[in-house]
Design an enzyme around this catalytic site. Structure first.
Site, mmCIF file in Angstrom:
data_model
loop_
_atom_site.group_PDB
_atom_site.id
_atom_site.type_symbol
_atom_site.label_atom_id
_atom_site.label_comp_id
_atom_site.label_asym_id
_atom_site.label_seq_id
_atom_site.Cartn_x
_atom_site.Cartn_y
_atom_site.Cartn_z
ATOM 1 N N HIS A 44 0.840 -1.196 0.000
ATOM 2 C CA HIS A 44 0.000 0.000 0.000
ATOM 3 C C HIS A 44 0.874 1.245 0.000
ATOM 4 O O HIS A 44 1.896 1.311 0.684
ATOM 5 C CB HIS A 44 -0.933 0.018 1.213
ATOM 6 N N HIS A 45 0.469 2.239 -0.787
ATOM 7 C CA HIS A 45 1.285 3.440 -0.969
ATOM 8 C C HIS A 45 1.440 4.238 0.319
ATOM 9 O O HIS A 45 2.361 5.056 0.451
ATOM 10 C CB HIS A 45 0.669 4.334 -2.053
ATOM 11 N N SER A 46 0.577 4.021 1.296
ATOM 12 C CA SER A 46 0.703 4.754 2.564
ATOM 13 C C SER A 46 1.950 4.334 3.332
ATOM 14 O O SER A 46 2.408 5.056 4.217
ATOM 15 C CB SER A 46 -0.543 4.535 3.431
#
Length: 485
Positions: free
Chosen positions: A141-143
């Site tokens: 996930h890009h977070s």
């Protein structure tokens, strides 16, 4: 007792940064996905043991997302590698194995990661393809971090094939020194002129940036995303081309590799759009003159994400896993909006010259730093929802994402498995087309992510990008290096 345990866990955790929260907004729920080819079949037990001593040292990859009130927190948790390393059973005699891998990767975009555990997974596909004996597919996930930090982390858990104890070597940036000015007056004049030019370029770029937020939208072309494109299933394809050819063009034209890659991309997109929109009704070739007149007026821009950290060596990137690392982890990215020229050129080298002109102009601007600062300010003043809406608007009003990442100069191994290729990309943002370049040894991997209803055959686009490189290289060898056969 449950609430006391949760409070204790939160006290040991870390509040999610506002930038990371952006990537959980419904319109920006972004993922990084990277395919890795292996020269040998992949042994899951060896991989799990390797991850235990590398990736699991990083707090982001051993923490889950927990909401406390309205704020998300990263809370340390115990990682069960069997839940994160997925090894599907595959028929070794399956027809069209490359297509199977593409379909498998595409299907991953249909389902989100499980938020009850750390937001990453690794799929190991022991299937023989054209380029490998096995394929690993990372989905993160890009977070958890921006593209630069995540790809750097992936590289930092690999080792040189020639020396299993050494980190990969990345090319060092060579700085060229300008000759000293003839006088102090000349030096002062050039310094003033340079600063005035920097200020002017930055102001012009920021006016364009805010205009893009408010009203300035790219022309509707067959590669321009429509409303809701961020939620659709994506398809991925990659193509390995010769890095040596790119270096020949770079040296002969006295440009950078990034100039060459941007020139190739412009040439490839011009080919692609002319093919699919500019054919005669009887099935003949492209009506180039008519299409060129149409494409000349097309506004098509790329959103380029820039890492605003100071440059770091691979050892420092590996040290990102340490708690007191000097290299900042997380999402440290600014935007640059780059216009593309799409008309077919009689001289293919003009694409590279145009790219160099555009990039040189953008280098003398603080656009990336200013857009990074504006994003932080929007988060603080207006909150995550408004900041996410602004970011979505910028991306939706442009056409594609473009990036170039420098990879290892020698062969590397992932947990003892020699790597044949690395192909990173992203999905979940409002673009129908994303193009990534990553160098590895003597190859350059072109990765494309597409919306299949708009771009049904990503391999056709890869063909055009590869053909553009061959055409540019051929002209360079014939005209600028005539002694090369």
């Amino acid at each position: 007792m449950g609430s006391s345990g949760e409070a204790n866990a939160v006290s040991k955790g870390e509040a999610m940064s506002p930038a990371a929260q952006l990537f959980h907004a419904p319109t920006l729920n972004c993922y990084v996905i990277a395919s890795l080819g292996s020269k040998t079949r992949i042994d899951p037990r060896v991989v799990k043991e390797g991850l235990r001593h590398t990736l699991l040292k990083h707090p982001r990859f051993t923490s889950k997302l927990v909401m406390k009130g309205r704020k998300p927190w990263w809370i340390p948790t115990t990682v069960d590698l069997d839940e994160h390393v997925i090894v599907p059973e595959i028929d070794p005699n399956i027809d069209f194995p490359d297509r199977f891998v593409e379909d498998y990767t595409s299907n991953l975009t249909k389902t989100p990661l499980n938020t009850s555990r750390p937001l990453w997974e690794l799929h190991l596909l022991n299937i023989k393809t054209n380029n490998s004996e096995g394929v690993g597919i990372f989905r993160v996930h890009h977070s958890l971090g921006d593209g630069a930090s995540l790809i750097s982390l992936l590289l930092s858990v690999t080792r040189k094939s020639s020396d299993p104890h050494s980190l990969p070597t990345l090319p060092s940036k060579k700085r060229t020194l300008s000759p000293p000015p003839s006088s102090s007056f000349c030096s002062l004049f050039l310094a003033i002129f340079s600063w005035l030019s920097l200020i002017r370029n930055t102001l012009v770029d920021m006016v364009s940036f805010f205009a893009t937020i408010l009203f300035l939208r790219d022309s509707q072309t067959p590669i321009k995303g429509v409303s809701g494109v961020e939620h659709s299933t994506k398809r991925f394809a990659h193509r390995n081309v010769s890095l040596d050819d790119i270096k020949v063009v770079k040296s002969a034209m006295k440009v950078t590799i990034n100039d060459v890659l941007l020139g190739i991309t412009q040439a490839g997109l011009a080919r692609y759009l002319n093919r699919i929109q500019g054919t005669n009704t009887n099935g003949g070739g492209p009506k180039q003159a008519g299409r060129n007149n149409e494409l000349k007026d097309v506004r098509l821009r790329a959103a380029i994400l820039f890492n605003v950290r100071p440059s770091a060596e691979i050892q420092e990137l590996a040290d990102m896993m340490a708690e007191k690392s000097k290299v900042k982890w997380g999402n440290w990215i600014g935007y640059i909006i780059l216009p593309f020229a799409l008309t077919l050129q009689h001289d293919p080298l003009k694409y590279v010259r145009q790219a160099k002109s555009i990039i040189d102009r953008k280098k003398h601007s603080l656009e990336a730093i200013c857009t990074f600062g504006c994003a932080k300010m929007a988060l603080k003043l207006f909150g995550m929802n408004v900041a996410a809406a602004i970011t979505h608007r910028i991306l939706y009003n442009t056409t594609l994402t473009f990036s170039n990442v420098v990879g290892p100069v020698e062969e590397i191994s992932f947990c003892g498995h020699p790597v044949t290729f690395l192909a990173p990309t992203v999905y979940g943002h409002p673009h129908a087309l994303t193009i990534h370049f990553l160098s590895y040894v003597n190859k350059m991997t072109i990765s494309v992510a597409v919306e299949p209803s708009l771009i049904p055959d990503p391999h056709l686009l890869c063909d055009d990008l590869e053909a553009s490189l061959k055409q540019i290289t051929t002209v360079v060898k014939k005209t600028l290096i005539p002694d090369i056969v």
